[in-house]
Motif scaffolding. Structure first.
Motif, PDB file in Angstrom:
ATOM      1  N   ASP A  61      41.434  37.319  40.311  1.00 47.39           N
ATOM      2  CA  ASP A  61      42.604  38.196  40.206  1.00 47.39           C
ATOM      3  C   ASP A  61      42.315  39.643  40.575  1.00 47.39           C
ATOM      4  O   ASP A  61      43.239  40.405  40.859  1.00 47.39           O
ATOM      5  CB  ASP A  61      43.203  38.111  38.794  1.00 47.39           C
ATOM      6  CG  ASP A  61      42.253  38.612  37.724  1.00 47.39           C
ATOM      7  OD1 ASP A  61      41.025  38.464  37.921  1.00 47.39           O
ATOM      8  OD2 ASP A  61      42.733  39.140  36.711  1.00 47.39           O
ATOM      9  N   GLU A  62      41.057  40.063  40.579  1.00 45.05           N
ATOM     10  CA  GLU A  62      40.717  41.414  41.012  1.00 45.05           C
ATOM     11  C   GLU A  62      40.576  41.424  42.530  1.00 45.05           C
ATOM     12  O   GLU A  62      39.583  40.931  43.082  1.00 45.05           O
ATOM     13  CB  GLU A  62      39.416  41.875  40.336  1.00 45.05           C
ATOM     14  CG  GLU A  62      39.548  42.031  38.823  1.00 45.05           C
ATOM     15  CD  GLU A  62      38.311  42.645  38.208  1.00 45.05           C
ATOM     16  OE1 GLU A  62      37.871  43.714  38.685  1.00 45.05           O
ATOM     17  OE2 GLU A  62      37.776  42.058  37.252  1.00 45.05           O
ATOM     18  N   VAL A  63      41.567  41.975  43.190  1.00 46.46           N
ATOM     19  CA  VAL A  63      41.666  41.903  44.645  1.00 46.46           C
ATOM     20  C   VAL A  63      40.443  42.498  45.334  1.00 46.46           C
ATOM     21  O   VAL A  63      39.925  41.950  46.308  1.00 46.46           O
ATOM     22  CB  VAL A  63      42.954  42.602  45.133  1.00 46.46           C
ATOM     23  CG1 VAL A  63      43.005  42.615  46.658  1.00 46.46           C
ATOM     24  CG2 VAL A  63      44.186  41.911  44.556  1.00 46.46           C
ATOM     25  N   SER A  64      39.945  43.622  44.842  1.00 44.62           N
ATOM     26  CA  SER A  64      38.804  44.279  45.476  1.00 44.62           C
ATOM     27  C   SER A  64      37.557  43.406  45.429  1.00 44.62           C
ATOM     28  O   SER A  64      36.794  43.333  46.398  1.00 44.62           O
ATOM     29  CB  SER A  64      38.518  45.629  44.804  1.00 44.62           C
ATOM     30  OG  SER A  64      38.225  45.446  43.426  1.00 44.62           O
ATOM     31  N   ILE A  65      37.354  42.733  44.302  1.00 42.93           N
ATOM     32  CA  ILE A  65      36.189  41.844  44.165  1.00 42.93           C
ATOM     33  C   ILE A  65      36.352  40.628  45.073  1.00 42.93           C
ATOM     34  O   ILE A  65      35.419  40.216  45.761  1.00 42.93           O
ATOM     35  CB  ILE A  65      36.009  41.410  42.696  1.00 42.93           C
ATOM     36  CG1 ILE A  65      35.613  42.615  41.847  1.00 42.93           C
ATOM     37  CG2 ILE A  65      34.974  40.294  42.581  1.00 42.93           C
ATOM     38  CD1 ILE A  65      35.460  42.305  40.367  1.00 42.93           C
ATOM     39  N   ALA A  66      37.560  40.063  45.087  1.00 48.46           N
ATOM     40  CA  ALA A  66      37.813  38.897  45.927  1.00 48.46           C
ATOM     41  C   ALA A  66      37.599  39.228  47.398  1.00 48.46           C
ATOM     42  O   ALA A  66      36.992  38.446  48.146  1.00 48.46           O
ATOM     43  CB  ALA A  66      39.240  38.396  45.705  1.00 48.46           C
ATOM     44  N   ASP A  67      38.060  40.409  47.821  1.00 46.41           N
ATOM     45  CA  ASP A  67      37.895  40.813  49.223  1.00 46.41           C
ATOM     46  C   ASP A  67      36.423  41.009  49.565  1.00 46.41           C
ATOM     47  O   ASP A  67      35.982  40.656  50.677  1.00 46.41           O
ATOM     48  CB  ASP A  67      38.675  42.097  49.489  1.00 46.41           C
ATOM     49  CG  ASP A  67      40.182  41.874  49.513  1.00 46.41           C
ATOM     50  OD1 ASP A  67      40.596  40.707  49.623  1.00 46.41           O
ATOM     51  OD2 ASP A  67      40.926  42.869  49.428  1.00 46.41           O
ATOM     52  N   LEU A  68      35.662  41.597  48.643  1.00 42.09           N
ATOM     53  CA  LEU A  68      34.232  41.814  48.882  1.00 42.09           C
ATOM     54  C   LEU A  68      33.504  40.472  49.021  1.00 42.09           C
ATOM     55  O   LEU A  68      32.696  40.281  49.941  1.00 42.09           O
ATOM     56  CB  LEU A  68      33.618  42.624  47.739  1.00 42.09           C
ATOM     57  CG  LEU A  68      32.131  42.957  47.865  1.00 42.09           C
ATOM     58  CD1 LEU A  68      31.879  43.832  49.082  1.00 42.09           C
ATOM     59  CD2 LEU A  68      31.634  43.644  46.591  1.00 42.09           C
ATOM     60  N   GLU A  69      33.790  39.545  48.117  1.00 43.18           N
ATOM     61  CA  GLU A  69      33.183  38.211  48.185  1.00 43.18           C
ATOM     62  C   GLU A  69      33.560  37.519  49.495  1.00 43.18           C
ATOM     63  O   GLU A  69      32.707  36.912  50.152  1.00 43.18           O
ATOM     64  CB  GLU A  69      33.643  37.366  46.989  1.00 43.18           C
ATOM     65  CG  GLU A  69      33.140  37.867  45.642  1.00 43.18           C
ATOM     66  CD  GLU A  69      33.748  37.121  44.471  1.00 43.18           C
ATOM     67  OE1 GLU A  69      33.264  37.307  43.346  1.00 43.18           O
ATOM     68  OE2 GLU A  69      34.717  36.348  44.684  1.00 43.18           O
ATOM     69  N   LYS A  70      34.815  37.623  49.850  1.00 38.82           N
ATOM     70  CA  LYS A  70      35.313  36.999  51.081  1.00 38.82           C
ATOM     71  C   LYS A  70      34.582  37.551  52.310  1.00 38.82           C
ATOM     72  O   LYS A  70      34.148  36.796  53.189  1.00 38.82           O
ATOM     73  CB  LYS A  70      36.815  37.235  51.206  1.00 38.82           C
ATOM     74  CG  LYS A  70      37.490  36.566  52.407  1.00 38.82           C
ATOM     75  CD  LYS A  70      39.004  36.790  52.344  1.00 38.82           C
ATOM     76  CE  LYS A  70      39.754  36.005  53.406  1.00 38.82           C
ATOM     77  NZ  LYS A  70      39.520  36.538  54.767  1.00 38.82           N
ATOM     78  N   ASP A  71      34.442  38.886  52.365  1.00 38.71           N
ATOM     79  CA  ASP A  71      33.782  39.510  53.511  1.00 38.71           C
ATOM     80  C   ASP A  71      32.347  39.019  53.673  1.00 38.71           C
ATOM     81  O   ASP A  71      31.910  38.668  54.777  1.00 38.71           O
ATOM     82  CB  ASP A  71      33.787  41.037  53.362  1.00 38.71           C
ATOM     83  CG  ASP A  71      35.182  41.638  53.555  1.00 38.71           C
ATOM     84  OD1 ASP A  71      36.050  40.928  54.102  1.00 38.71           O
ATOM     85  OD2 ASP A  71      35.396  42.795  53.144  1.00 38.71           O
ATOM     86  N   TYR A  72      31.595  39.003  52.578  1.00 39.54           N
ATOM     87  CA  TYR A  72      30.194  38.591  52.652  1.00 39.54           C
ATOM     88  C   TYR A  72      30.059  37.110  53.032  1.00 39.54           C
ATOM     89  O   TYR A  72      29.175  36.739  53.807  1.00 39.54           O
ATOM     90  CB  TYR A  72      29.490  38.853  51.311  1.00 39.54           C
ATOM     91  CG  TYR A  72      28.852  40.220  51.226  1.00 39.54           C
ATOM     92  CD1 TYR A  72      27.490  40.392  51.479  1.00 39.54           C
ATOM     93  CD2 TYR A  72      29.607  41.343  50.914  1.00 39.54           C
ATOM     94  CE1 TYR A  72      26.902  41.652  51.406  1.00 39.54           C
ATOM     95  CE2 TYR A  72      29.029  42.604  50.842  1.00 39.54           C
ATOM     96  CZ  TYR A  72      27.680  42.748  51.092  1.00 39.54           C
ATOM     97  OH  TYR A  72      27.100  44.000  51.035  1.00 39.54           O
ATOM     98  N   LEU A  73      30.928  36.290  52.494  1.00 37.49           N
ATOM     99  CA  LEU A  73      30.854  34.862  52.796  1.00 37.49           C
ATOM    100  C   LEU A  73      31.256  34.578  54.242  1.00 37.49           C
ATOM    101  O   LEU A  73      30.649  33.742  54.908  1.00 37.49           O
ATOM    102  CB  LEU A  73      31.740  34.076  51.828  1.00 37.49           C
ATOM    103  CG  LEU A  73      31.207  33.997  50.389  1.00 37.49           C
ATOM    104  CD1 LEU A  73      32.296  33.517  49.438  1.00 37.49           C
ATOM    105  CD2 LEU A  73      29.998  33.073  50.308  1.00 37.49           C
TER     106      LEU A  73
END
Length: 229
Positions: A9-21
């Motif tokens: 639910d924390e968009v910034s964390i989700a985006d960071l994880e998405k970018d690295y993956l």
């Protein structure tokens, strides 16, 4: 390309994880609410799920529990909560790993790769089912080298098994005794093609209801034998 679902639910964390993956070669989908994430996890095929513990509508514990009822997809649970009881509960519900925020994105990528590699090996080993030939009441388990006739196991010698299997794998094809001898015995019994006749007789005694009127291994007079389907 492996497909990962992030439910965070924390968009910034989700985006960071998405970018690295994605930089590591994964295809990544993100959902920010628990109910939608659960629906996608249940109705779509993902190779791994990264699951936050505290989510709106449906929490990570419930999602993990529901997914595990029907799927073995690897689940990495993440949370800002450091309590061991949450980790124990998450792993107890079937999560494969538990990471406490904040964590290094590179560590997440490493864990994702490790769990996916392990899961692929597991799926690979499970998918190696025994190779079976089934023809009108005869079941030949090539992997275990066992033969069943009307569900009753029969004992076969190595060459009997090899000969029966070869014929069953080539149904309705007529083979001469010489062809069968060369295929099954190779150079083991040079010149003695009568060996084929003897082995056919022994096989018939084990699989035929009436050896005088064989239903499976048919003699083609003047030529050889065929497995009739």
């Amino acid at each position: 390309m492996s497909k990962i679902l992030i439910i965070e639910d924390e968009v910034s964390i989700a985006d960071l994880e998405k970018d690295y993956l994605e930089l590591s070669g994964f295809k990544v989908e993100v959902e920010n609410s628990g109910d939608v994430g659960l629906k996608r996890a249940m109705n779509e095929e993902f190779d791994l799920i990264i699951l936050d513990l505290m989510l709106p509508n449906v929490d990570g514990f419930e999602i993990c529990k529901k997914v595990r009822e029907t799927k073995n997809t690897p689940i990495i649970m993440v949370s800002a909560k450091k309590d061991d009881i949450d980790k124990i509960r998450g792993l107890g519900l079937g999560a494969d790993d538990y990471m406490t925020k904040p964590f290094s994105p590179s560590e997440l990528v490493a864990r994702v790769k490790a769990h996916m590699s392990r899961y692929e090996r597991l799926i690979g080993s499970n998918s190696q089912e025994n190779e079976i030939i089934e023809i009108r009441g005869i079941k030949i388990d090539k992997t275990a080298r066992r033969v069943y006739v009307n569900e009753e196991e029969k004992t076969f010698t190595t060459k009997e098994f090899d000969l029966l299997t070869f014929l069953a794998q080539n149904p309705n094809h007529v083979f001469t005794k010489e062809e069968l001898f060369n295929k099954i015995w190779d150079m083991e019994s040079i010149g003695d093609i009568a060996t084929v006749t003897v082995h056919i007789k022994k096989i018939r005694e084990k699989i035929e209801y009436n050896t005088a009127k064989p239903q499976y291994i048919e003699t083609i007079w003047g030529v050889g034998y065929r497995f009739k389907v």
